[in-house]
Design an enzyme around this catalytic site. Structure first.
Site, short mmCIF file in Angstrom:
data_model
loop_
_atom_site.label_atom_id
_atom_site.label_comp_id
_atom_site.label_asym_id
_atom_site.label_seq_id
_atom_site.Cartn_x
_atom_site.Cartn_y
_atom_site.Cartn_z
N LYS A 284 37.03 39.52 37.93
CA LYS A 284 36.30 38.39 38.51
C LYS A 284 36.15 37.30 37.45
O LYS A 284 36.24 37.58 36.25
CB LYS A 284 34.93 38.85 38.99
CG LYS A 284 35.03 39.90 40.09
CD LYS A 284 33.89 39.82 41.04
CE LYS A 284 34.00 40.86 42.13
NZ LYS A 284 34.91 40.50 43.21
N LYS B 279 34.66 50.29 53.39
CA LYS B 279 34.19 50.46 52.03
C LYS B 279 32.70 50.14 51.86
O LYS B 279 32.25 49.19 52.48
CB LYS B 279 34.98 49.47 51.20
CG LYS B 279 35.20 49.80 49.80
CD LYS B 279 35.88 48.67 49.13
CE LYS B 279 34.89 47.63 48.79
NZ LYS B 279 35.33 46.44 48.19
N HIS C 3 41.94 48.65 47.05
CA HIS C 3 42.95 47.61 47.27
C HIS C 3 44.16 47.76 46.34
O HIS C 3 45.30 47.72 46.79
CB HIS C 3 42.35 46.22 47.08
CG HIS C 3 41.10 45.97 47.87
ND1 HIS C 3 40.92 46.47 49.15
CD2 HIS C 3 39.97 45.27 47.59
CE1 HIS C 3 39.73 46.08 49.60
NE2 HIS C 3 39.13 45.36 48.67
N ASP D 130 35.24 49.06 43.19
CA ASP D 130 35.24 47.97 44.16
C ASP D 130 36.66 47.52 44.52
O ASP D 130 36.92 47.14 45.66
CB ASP D 130 34.45 46.79 43.57
CG ASP D 130 34.29 45.63 44.54
OD1 ASP D 130 33.80 45.89 45.66
OD2 ASP D 130 34.66 44.50 44.19
N LYS E 56 46.35 42.09 55.33
CA LYS E 56 46.86 40.79 54.88
C LYS E 56 48.33 40.66 55.24
O LYS E 56 49.10 41.62 55.09
CB LYS E 56 46.68 40.65 53.35
CG LYS E 56 45.21 40.44 52.96
CD LYS E 56 45.09 40.14 51.49
CE LYS E 56 43.64 40.18 51.05
NZ LYS E 56 42.95 38.90 51.17
C1 BG6 Z 1 36.25 43.16 48.49
C2 BG6 Z 1 35.48 43.35 47.21
O1 BG6 Z 1 36.65 44.40 49.00
O2 BG6 Z 1 37.41 42.38 48.22
C3 BG6 Z 1 35.10 42.01 46.61
O3 BG6 Z 1 34.30 44.09 47.48
C4 BG6 Z 1 36.32 41.14 46.45
O4 BG6 Z 1 34.45 42.20 45.36
C5 BG6 Z 1 37.12 41.08 47.74
O5 BG6 Z 1 35.87 39.86 46.07
C6 BG6 Z 1 38.43 40.37 47.52
O6 BG6 Z 1 39.05 40.17 48.77
P1 BG6 Z 1 40.00 38.92 49.03
O7 BG6 Z 1 40.49 39.13 50.43
O8 BG6 Z 1 39.16 37.69 48.87
O9 BG6 Z 1 41.08 39.01 48.00
#
Ligand code: BG6
Length: 486
Positions: free
Chosen positions: A333, A150, A242, A237, A184
């Site tokens: 966030k 990404k 995700h 993002d 994960k």
């Molecule tokens: C990333 C995003 O792909 O995933 C971030 O760019 C985000 O903004 C992060 O904070 C979250 O990942 P995790 O593994 O901490 O949940």
């Protein structure tokens, strides 16, 4: 006990952008953990490639320092650290020019290992050029692998163009597109849970499930990466990749095997069955300052920013399994807690034999992705005591750490698992090009409507649950979000 390590062939892994943030924060730390787990075969080489003029020794020192920062125990495990640093080499390379390519070719030609992989830990504008040079110079062999991450485009058109460029130099089965959520532990557990327990599959459909909610809440803001984030926003993002991947794994039909194309075909079918979302019904939020925490705009360095740091939406899927069952997605966030989970909200029983006990709520199965990975099933039971039947809901709770004891300590982190899958050549946990395009095709109209309209994101308090409108999104349907809490 039998070893849980699946051996891999020795490899040459070239990391472009090796001095950058992602490499230093994640990639080397994950490779170091792989070495500790006995996963890095003898003779394997990890070659850092970047623009900086560094000697091998200087590069090793930088990696050593970064490991000390991101792995508290690195210094203690001195012997292992030295073995890891021995695997490293460095080459100065100009991704856009001719410098360094010949040296890389010569370095790889000396005692080549069976597997050759290239990790492009660089901005996406360099993906096309690097992949072209790798192919044209003969450094990439027919079985070499390329790894990209990404942002894989910023809209459908750019994603198609990126796929086109990569496919000029590499075949689809050589391209590993990372979505680190797929690496994960509990995300894979979702598939184990669904497809290895006969209990769930018969009720995993619209007939029995009222709704599904997926939350990825973070406490961090965008401090330090505002430049990138302000052009991206939560939709690009987090949602496009995700959250959409979590939705696909929750909603897909059982693949015939846990194999790359079998799994990815099923996810693609879900993506193609997603209904268009009315962009004006999607809740966008932006956090404001609270206490000593800055506002989004301050952190992004853009006082007029209309980029969203929060999104909540309702998605529906037009197929037999899911028609009538909405999926609510939410991410943001600076929320109250770091919490990622999927709740499967079952329908209430069709008839209550306890009319005086009031309405019975449906069971809820909560799959906690992080932190404290585990599964909770909320059940209705009789409240203890005399004087008739009163009902209450209690959790049947399983934390993997408690259930698995020692074994839960050895859970690989996402990058560790994914990089080793690259070496193994297993694409099951990587996104195929058509999946990425289908996800963009779904979110693109939402983003472009926002851009055309003058709507601005709703402000929300740092440390809360997001804008009130996101609560209303579910309340209006007679449902409610789970609390954001640890
Ligand atoms: C990333 C995003 O792909 O995933 C971030 O760019 C985000 O903004 C992060 O904070 C979250 O990942 P995790 O593994 O901490 O949940």
């Amino acid at each position: 006990m039998a070893s849980t390590i699946i051996p891999v062939d020795s490899f040459d892994l070239v990391i472009f952008g090796a001095t950058g943030d992602l490499a230093m924060r994640k990639i080397f730390a994950s490779l170091f953990r792989s070495l500790l787990a006995g996963q890095i075969p003898h003779n394997s080489r990890i070659i850092g490639a970047a623009r900086s003029e560094l000697s091998r020794e200087q590069f090793c020192n930088t990696v050593r320092e970064s490991l000390a920062t991101f792995d508290g125990k690195a210094e203690i495990r001195k012997g292992a650290l030295e073995s890891f640093l021995n695997c490293l080499d460095y080459i100065r390379i100009d991704a856009n020019g001719d410098d360094g390519w010949n040296d890389l070719s010569l370095m790889l030609a000396q005692n080549p290992n069976p597997v050759r992989a290239f990790y492009l830990s660089v901005g996406p504008s360099l993906f096309g050029g690097i992949s072209e040079r790798l192919a044209a110079s003969g450094i990439a062999l027919p079985k070499s692998r390329i790894v990209v991450e990404k942002p894989l485009g910023h809209d459908l058109a750019s994603a198609i163009e990126l796929n086109r460029k990569l496919s000029e130099s590499f075949a689809e089965d050589q391209i590993f597109r990372i979505d680190h959520y797929l690496g994960k532990e509990t995300v894979q557990n979702l598939m184990a849970l669904r497809f290895s327990n006969a209990l769930f599959e018969p009720v995993w459909n619209a007939q029995h499930i009222d709704h599904i909610q997926i939350t990825v809440a973070e406490t961090i803001g965008v401090d330090g990466r505002g430049g990138y984030y302000d052009k991206s926003g939560a939709m690009r993002d987090m949602v496009q990749n995700h959250l959409v991947q979590l939705l696909c794994l929750t909603a897909m039909e059982p693949p015939s095997r846990f194999e790359p194309n079998a799994v990815r075909d099923e996810k693609l079918k879900v993506l193609r069955a997603l209904d268009a979302v009315d962009p004006l019904k999607v809740v966008r939020g932006q956090y404001r300052a609270a206490g000593d925490q800055s506002s989004y705009r301050e952190e992004a360095g853009n006082t007029k920013s209309t980029t969203e740091s929060f999104v909540a939406l309702k998605a529906t899927i037009s197929n037999w399994r899911w028609s009538g069952t909405p999926f609510y997605l939410r991410t943001g966030k600076r929320l109250r807690a770091r919490m990622s989970e999927i709740e499967i909200g079952f329908k209430a029983p069709p008839h209550s034999i306890f009319p005086d006990a009031g309405p019975i709520s449906g069971n809820a199965l909560v799959i906690r992705l992080q932190p404290d990975e585990g599964i909770t099933l909320h059940m209705t039971i009789k409240e203890p005591g005399q004087g008739g039947i009163r009902l209450t809901t209690v959790p049947l709770d399983m934390s993997f750490a408690d259930a698995l004891g020692e074994r839960a300590h050895n859970i690989a982190d996402a990058y560790e698992r994914l990089i080793m899958d690259v070496i193994r050549g297993d694409q099951t946990l990587f996104m195929r090009g058509d999946e990425v395009e289908a996800a963009w095709a779904w979110v693109d109209p939402i983003i472009s409507t926002w851009q055309e309209s003058r709507e601005v994101p709703q402000p929300y308090d740092s440390g809360g649950s997001g804008p009130d409108m996101s609560l209303a999104l579910m309340h209006n349907d007679g449902r409610r979000w789970r609390e954001i809490e640890e």
